[in-house]
Design an enzyme around this catalytic site. Structure first.
Site, PDB file in Angstrom:
ATOM      1  N   TYR A 143       0.823  -1.215   0.000  1.00  0.00           N
ATOM      2  CA  TYR A 143       0.000   0.000   0.000  1.00  0.00           C
ATOM      3  C   TYR A 143       0.859   1.268   0.000  1.00  0.00           C
ATOM      4  O   TYR A 143       0.432   2.313  -0.468  1.00  0.00           O
ATOM      5  CB  TYR A 143      -0.916   0.035   1.231  1.00  0.00           C
ATOM      6  CG  TYR A 143      -2.230  -0.674   1.067  1.00  0.00           C
ATOM      7  CD1 TYR A 143      -2.291  -1.999   0.645  1.00  0.00           C
ATOM      8  CD2 TYR A 143      -3.432  -0.021   1.343  1.00  0.00           C
ATOM      9  CE1 TYR A 143      -3.504  -2.652   0.518  1.00  0.00           C
ATOM     10  CE2 TYR A 143      -4.647  -0.671   1.216  1.00  0.00           C
ATOM     11  CZ  TYR A 143      -4.678  -1.983   0.809  1.00  0.00           C
ATOM     12  OH  TYR A 143      -5.880  -2.614   0.694  1.00  0.00           O
ATOM     13  N   LYS A 194       3.540 -15.261   1.749  1.00  0.00           N
ATOM     14  CA  LYS A 194       3.705 -15.945   0.467  1.00  0.00           C
ATOM     15  C   LYS A 194       5.204 -16.225   0.303  1.00  0.00           C
ATOM     16  O   LYS A 194       5.838 -15.849  -0.685  1.00  0.00           O
ATOM     17  CB  LYS A 194       3.138 -15.067  -0.662  1.00  0.00           C
ATOM     18  CG  LYS A 194       3.043 -15.732  -2.025  1.00  0.00           C
ATOM     19  CD  LYS A 194       2.002 -16.840  -2.095  1.00  0.00           C
ATOM     20  CE  LYS A 194       2.115 -17.555  -3.448  1.00  0.00           C
ATOM     21  NZ  LYS A 194       1.248 -18.761  -3.518  1.00  0.00           N
ATOM     22  N   ASP A 226      -2.587 -18.293  -0.064  1.00  0.00           N
ATOM     23  CA  ASP A 226      -3.616 -18.998  -0.856  1.00  0.00           C
ATOM     24  C   ASP A 226      -4.245 -20.114  -0.024  1.00  0.00           C
ATOM     25  O   ASP A 226      -5.461 -20.289   0.006  1.00  0.00           O
ATOM     26  CB  ASP A 226      -3.043 -19.523  -2.185  1.00  0.00           C
ATOM     27  CG  ASP A 226      -1.734 -20.284  -2.024  1.00  0.00           C
ATOM     28  OD1 ASP A 226      -1.145 -20.287  -0.925  1.00  0.00           O
ATOM     29  OD2 ASP A 226      -1.279 -20.889  -3.030  1.00  0.00           O
ATOM     30  N   ASP A 250      -6.072  -7.208   4.079  1.00  0.00           N
ATOM     31  CA  ASP A 250      -7.253  -6.574   3.492  1.00  0.00           C
ATOM     32  C   ASP A 250      -8.185  -7.650   2.947  1.00  0.00           C
ATOM     33  O   ASP A 250      -9.390  -7.649   3.206  1.00  0.00           O
ATOM     34  CB  ASP A 250      -6.811  -5.625   2.368  1.00  0.00           C
ATOM     35  CG  ASP A 250      -7.992  -4.958   1.684  1.00  0.00           C
ATOM     36  OD1 ASP A 250      -8.900  -4.506   2.400  1.00  0.00           O
ATOM     37  OD2 ASP A 250      -8.005  -4.910   0.433  1.00  0.00           O
ATOM     38  N   ASP A 254     -11.915  -9.427   4.817  1.00  0.00           N
ATOM     39  CA  ASP A 254     -13.251  -9.454   4.194  1.00  0.00           C
ATOM     40  C   ASP A 254     -13.784 -10.879   4.176  1.00  0.00           C
ATOM     41  O   ASP A 254     -14.961 -11.123   4.434  1.00  0.00           O
ATOM     42  CB  ASP A 254     -13.199  -8.934   2.745  1.00  0.00           C
ATOM     43  CG  ASP A 254     -13.508  -7.444   2.650  1.00  0.00           C
ATOM     44  OD1 ASP A 254     -13.193  -6.715   3.618  1.00  0.00           O
ATOM     45  OD2 ASP A 254     -14.055  -7.006   1.610  1.00  0.00           O
TER      46      ASP A 254
END
Ligand code: IPM
Ligand code: MG
Length: 360
Positions: A143, A194, A226, A250, A254
């Protein structure tokens, strides 16, 4: 003698003002039995601030936040501002607030209310009892990393660039927040990265692994992002605390929110090393239902409860608000997003009245 807290109230856009109005009354009422007074100073943020001042986060608003004990935020954004250049978009106000106040730790709890098990899109046996906390790094990673931008190469081809970067110090400070949070819960921490592909994640993993020596009572595991996304819907009960970087957090927060049936139920807290935190619902400004008295104010109310608990060290006030939420669900009051057969349909203000009545 009353204890007084200065609260910067930034209702924002869309449903922000309606859910905030309901919440401020409930917060004030919840403070009274403890002789706690919340003094509200309102300010504009997001699209409404852009309309009034030409900027989504006017400097005087950032100042107001800095001088307050805590910031209670609604939501920002709306269709009419989607075509603005990116530095003027309402979302920039959130990023500016996070970096301006140094809010590197974002706590997003996802807990399913027993009364709402049926509202989840997953099977009841999968979501029943889910109680997890996503600790998302909030002021670093892709970000904010440099270089960023859209550049033209020698051939005149445009290239979009963002950079995922973490320093050891950034990983360490969010890691410590997560280990400490796990200590206060079921003592399980899962770090998500990752590291099979990204060097930035390899550094992340090595720092988190080293930190574990300082927290022998906490069980640390690692997952690739993942797999974590898959495990969250396969068997979410395996998770207690999840710690991860800005972008992965982020997305996963959700996903975690949806386990609970409605994103309209979930609060969040953004905290720095010192100074005021920002407390806001995980959901957005829902412009499609704004101004129609349809919004669910519970995420905003629970955000105010988190503010009382973490921003003002007033756990009794927080408990009172959280108990009221449980009670109204028990009594069968439902806004549209969590409606079920046989329940009592209410709007935003109706839910607010029910919550006020339910306060003990
Ligand atoms: C969130 C939101 C923000 C983010 C956007 C609106 C900038 O999605 O708080 O999760 O990406 O952090
Ligand atoms: Mg998000």
């Amino acid at each position: 003698m009353a204890t007084t807290y200065q609260i910067a109230v930034l209702a924002g856009d869309g449903i922000g003002p309606e859910i905030m109005a309901v919440t401020l009354d409930i917060l004030a009422a919840a403070g009274r039995p403890s002789d706690v007074v919340f003094e509200y100073t309102s300010g504009l943020i997001g699209g409404s601030a852009y309309e009034a001042t030409g900027h989504p986060l006017p400097p005087e608003i950032l100042d107001l936040c800095r001088k307050s004990d805590a910031v209670l935020l609604g939501a920002v954004g709306g269709f009419q501002w989607d075509t603005l250049p990116s530095h003027l978009r309402p979302e920039q106000a959130l990023l500016g607030l996070r970096s301006g106040l140094g809010l590197f730790a974002n706590l997003r709890p996802a807990r399913i209310f027993p009364q709402l098990v049926g509202a989840s899109s997953l099977k009841p046996e999968v979501v029943e009892g889910v109680d997890l906390l996503v600790v998302r790094e909030l002021t670093g990673g892709i970000y904010f990393g440099q270089p960023k931008g859209i550049f033209a190469d020698e051939q005149g081809q445009r290239r979009g660039v963002n950079t995922m970067v973490y320093s050891e110090a950034e990983v360490e400070r969010i890691g410590r927040v997560a280990f400490e949070a796990a200590r206060l819960r079921r003592k399980q921490l899962c770090s998500v990265d990752k590291a099979n592909v990204l060097e930035v994640s390899q550094l992340w993993r090595s720092v988190i692994t080293r930190l574990a020596d300082d927290y022998p009572d906490v069980e640390l595991t690692h997952l690739y992002v993942d797999n974590a996304a898959m495990q969250l819907i396969r068997w979410p009960k395996q998770f207690d605390v999840i710690v991860t970087g800005n972008l992965f957090g982020d997305i996963l927060s959700d996903e975690a929110a949806m386990l609970t049936g409605s994103i309209g139920m979930l609060p969040s807290a953004s905290l720095g090393a010192a100074g005021p935190g920002v407390f806001e619902p995980v959901h957005g400004s829902a412009p499609d239902i704004a101004g129609q008295d349809k919004a669910n104010p519970i995420a905003q109310v629970l955000s105010a409860a988190m503010m009382a608990r973490y921003g003002c060290q007033q756990p009794e006030v927080a408990d009172r608000m959280e108990r009221a939420v449980l009670r109204v669900l028990e009594q069968g009051y439902r806004t549209g997003d969590i409606m079920a057969p046989g329940m009592t349909a209410v709007g935003c203000t109706g839910m607010g009245k029910a919550l006020l009545t339910a306060l003990d």
